[in-house]
Design an enzyme around this catalytic site. Structure first.
Site, PDB file in Angstrom:
ATOM      1  N   GLU A 189      34.065  97.746  19.372  1.00 45.10           N
ATOM      2  CA  GLU A 189      33.376  97.512  20.640  1.00 45.10           C
ATOM      3  C   GLU A 189      33.574  96.115  21.226  1.00 45.10           C
ATOM      4  O   GLU A 189      33.531  95.953  22.445  1.00 45.10           O
ATOM      5  CB  GLU A 189      31.864  97.767  20.460  1.00 45.10           C
ATOM      6  CG  GLU A 189      31.499  99.209  20.153  1.00 45.10           C
ATOM      7  CD  GLU A 189      31.728 100.127  21.345  1.00 45.10           C
ATOM      8  OE1 GLU A 189      31.615  99.666  22.488  1.00 45.10           O
ATOM      9  OE2 GLU A 189      32.038 101.314  21.115  1.00 45.10           O
ATOM     10  N   SER A 467     -23.717 134.142  11.626  1.00 45.06           N
ATOM     11  CA  SER A 467     -24.404 134.148  10.329  1.00 45.06           C
ATOM     12  C   SER A 467     -24.007 133.003   9.418  1.00 45.06           C
ATOM     13  O   SER A 467     -24.569 132.871   8.319  1.00 45.06           O
ATOM     14  CB  SER A 467     -24.145 135.477   9.618  1.00 45.06           C
ATOM     15  OG  SER A 467     -24.724 136.548  10.342  1.00 45.06           O
TER      16      SER A 467
END
Length: 772
Positions: A189, A467
């Protein structure tokens, strides 16, 4: 005599000079203005560069980890669950020699661990050998590395808390980056990185010539500094203004900071791919994402692949385009060899190797969105959202991937079998599983689609619990042993309440029947409504409310008697908190999803230790636990044993609301507490009861997890007696209707009853006793 026009020669000669002079003045002033503007713009750009770059304040997301898997002789895990956990942690099937790989030969596993820095110390790399027989680890040994009877594998990363821009990275320092990566990156690069001042005019000129000849963009002239500026400060638009800013900012960056600082920042910033909505930045995370390895452990062929992907992360994505990525990697290897980074032989050997990718990550954002949602809510008590999104915290949770898998599978597989047609389409579910003794949340399912990151029913669906409230009514009563025991007769008979405003309320049993006087334990295990309301009114609604609040209910509780039939609305997580106290004999243990939080450097920030508060008499809770076991053996929860072995002792309670709008089940074994809810988001009827809706989901969850049966410790002040509940009297063990029932000491019956001539049963019991 005519007049002659005076000559104008002098005037015509001075006009061009004046024009040229004016032009120069204009140009000078324009240049001066441009210089002033450029200087001002440079000052602005300089401020942007320094303010953003100073300290490299990356917004690093927090990482969320599951609990680590502990391996030792006797550890409870199946072979399939072990494979799932290894894959979730990014381990690969291989020779079992390279860190992060495992090998299986029948029941025998060889695992090479990577090591991990836990909050309490570093777990070194080891090579393990173990055998999984049934649901247990056997023949565990350490083949290489420090010997230890217990080894923790690194925890699986199950998600993260990301900043708004969705960038993800693992920060690395320059000295942690392999030298071959740094040299290779420059070879490909930017070969003059350490010589130029931010821009490389010759490289730009060469690129321009090449692009003009090709008629398209075939070569770039940007330095690493320019690439960093483009990624760090600017947009990706291709305009002259942006390119100009890029060049100016690159020069300014080089003026302020040294090359190593710029290079380190580049290595942490470079974009290298996408994981769903997350963008993968930096070589540290890319190494983990693509290879399942830390950067320092990858080989040269993998380094070359990462370098090659800088040019086009999407175009060279090795998972989507392996041939393209391989060609690019090999080209990079050749350039590294040409630059002398590696030898030609090394390049040829590396080019012949496969890409070496790990299995594709199984999550895009968060693997378990409902669980991560609860983690975030718990974190919000101590941390700001912006800190969670940007400070790189490490969050160690209590999630157990094996239990989570079981809960998800139970919800998704069971729901389609519970109903048909429109109801089946509309059914939703939520599941919460905790460690019974510690309150650690091991699993959380927020809906029938466990990957959906929307409405979290486990946390936000507040529905009447039906319940499920009854054990707390009877606990309140049993805390008064002079008035109530498990064999106290309670009235199962209809009645009507009339309020001051003239309204009337007439509760009924679910089946519409009335049974007269029944023992208290039977009323609870069969979940009769009428006795529960009568007992609740007798002990007082305020007393029941106080019990519920002591066990963790923080929402408002109605003062109306309908509260005694579960009109109180709670989420599944709230119910798990409520029942945690019953499972732990009256000790309230706040639910927790987090064990510890550290900063990015592994320095401890918060430790979430176990907290326990006694909120009820253990003796009275023991009596309720007895009836909850009876519920599973004889009452409304007995169908659980269609899926679970009879030898596994369980305790639980069903819950149902009107028209089956909400189906609940809460229960526990010796190790786990689980809560399941089934219903519709639109609150429509389902015709399901707690036993036919939520219980199958609960049973399917528990059936997949190795665990021990519930064996409650008998607290001080509790004694077991053989009694005849119908006659309210002590009796012999082998008498008809005899039942072994716990009593708070002194509350047992005083009268005795005989066996009414059941001589054969007495003789049989005596004979059997000889061999016990």
């Amino acid at each position: 005599m005519s007049k002659k026009t005076p000559p104008r020669k002098k005037k015509t000669e001075s006009s061009p000079r004046l024009k040229r002079s004016g032009l120069w003045r204009f140009l000078f002033r324009a240049a001066a203005l441009c210089l002033v503007l450029l200087a001002g713009w440079m000052v602005y750009l300089d401020a942007v560069v320094t303010s953003r770059f100073e300290g490299r304040r990356f917004e690093v997301p927090s990482r969320v980890y599951a609990r680590p898997l502990e391996l030792y002789d006797g550890a409870g895990i199946s072979a399939a669950a072990l494979v799932r956990e290894l894959e979730l942690a990014g381990y690969r099937s291989g020779d079992g020699r390279r860190p992060g790989t495992w090998q299986r030969n029948g029941d025998r596993f060889v695992i090479s661990t990577r090591g991990f820095s836990f909050p309490d110390g570093k777990e070194p790399r080891r090579r393990l050998s173990l055998v999984v027989r049934g649901d247990r680890v056997d023949s565990f040994s350490v083949m290489e590395g420090d010997s230890s009877p217990i080894v923790r594998l690194e925890p699986a990363q199950i998600g993260g808390i990301y900043p708004s821009h969705r960038e993800d990275r693992i920060l690395v320092e320059l000295d942690e980056v392999p030298e071959s990566m740094i040299a290779g990156l420059m070879a490909v690069e930017d070969r003059q990185f350490y010589e130029h001042f931010g821009i490389a005019p010759l490289s730009i000129a060469r690129a321009m010539v090449a692009n003009i000849k090709a008629g398209r963009i075939v070569q770039g002239g940007s330095t690493l500094t320019q690439q960093l500026v483009k990624n760090f400060f600017l947009t990706r638009e291709q305009t002259l203004l942006r390119k100009g800013n890029e060049a100016l900012m690159s020069v300014l960056l080089e003026l302020h900071y040294d090359k190593d600082d710029i290079l380190e920042t580049y290595l942490n910033e470079v974009y290298l791919g996408q994981a769903g909505t997350r963008s993968i930045h930096g070589v540290g995370l890319a190494s983990q994402f693509f290879f399942g390895e830390s950067l320092k452990d990858i080989d040269v062929h993998q380094i070359a692949l990462l370098i090659g992907m800088v040019k086009g992360p999407s175009y060279y994505n090795p998972r989507r385009h392996p041939e393209r990525a391989t060609a690019r990697r090999n080209l990079v290897l050749d350039e590294m060899a040409e630059a002398g980074v590696i030898s030609g032989q090394e390049a040829r050997e590396a080019s012949a190797r496969p890409l070496g990718l790990s299995a594709k990550p199984s999550y895009t954002d968060n693997r378990y969105p409902a669980y991560i949602d609860l983690v975030r809510r718990h974190l919000a008590r101590d941390y700001r959202e912006e800190d969670l999104q940007s400070e790189g915290l490490r969050i160690f949770t209590t999630l157990n991937p094996e239990v989570q898998q079981a809960a998800e599978k139970a919800a998704t597989d069971t729901l389609p079998r519970l109903a048909s047609g429109e109801v089946a389409e509309a059914l939703e579910a939520a599941v919460v599983v905790t460690a019974k003794d510690t309150g650690e949340v091991l699993a959380l399912v927020g809906g029938k689609d466990p990957r959906f990151a929307g409405f979290n029913r486990a946390v936000d669906a507040r529905r009447p619990i039906g319940s499920l409230v009854k054990p707390f009514i009877y606990l309140t009563a049993l805390s008064q042993p002079e008035r109530y025991t498990l064999i106290s007769p309670v009235q199962d008979k209809a009645f009507t309440l009339e309020f001051d405003d003239g309204r009337r309320w007439q509760p009924q049993n679910y089946d519409g029947k009335e049974r007269g006087l029944v023992p208290l334990h039977e009323a609870l295990s069969r979940s009769y409504n009428l006795p529960a309301v009568r007992v609740g009114l007798d002990v007082g609604i305020p007393a029941v409310q106080e019990t519920l609040r002591a066990f963790g209910v923080t929402t408002p509780i109605s003062d109306y008697p309908s509260m005694l039939l579960g009109s109180i609305s709670l989420s599944p997580v709230d119910v798990a908190q409520l029942y945690q106290g019953l499972a732990t004999s009256g000790f309230n243990t706040p639910l927790r999803t987090i064990r510890e939080v550290t900063d990015a450097a592994n320095e401890p920030l918060s430790r979430y230790s176990l907290k326990v508060d006694q909120v009820a008499d253990p003796a009275a809770v023991h009596l309720v636990q007895y009836v909850m076991q009876e519920t599973m053996q004889e009452g409304t929860g007995r169908s659980a044993y269609y899926r679970l072995p009879d030898s596994l002792t369980l305790a639980g309670k069903t819950g149902t609301t009107d028209d089956g709008r909400d189906s609940w089940f809460a229960g526990f074994s010796g190790d786990l507490l689980a809560v399941a809810w089934v219903g519709r988001d639109d609150n429509g009827p389902t015709a399901l009861t707690g036993a036919s809706g939520a219980l199958p989901v609960w049973s399917a969850t528990m059936a997949q997890i190795p665990q021990h049966g519930f064996s409650p410790v008998m607290p001080d002040g509790v004694q077991y007696h053989w009694v005849n509940p119908g006659e309210q009297a002590l009796t012999g063990e082998n008498c008809d209707n005899a039942r072994l029932i716990p009593f708070i000491a002194g509350s047992e019956p005083e009268q005795h009853t005989g066996c009414n001539g059941s001589l054969g049963r007495q003789i049989r019991g005596w004979f059997e006793g000889l061999f016990q």
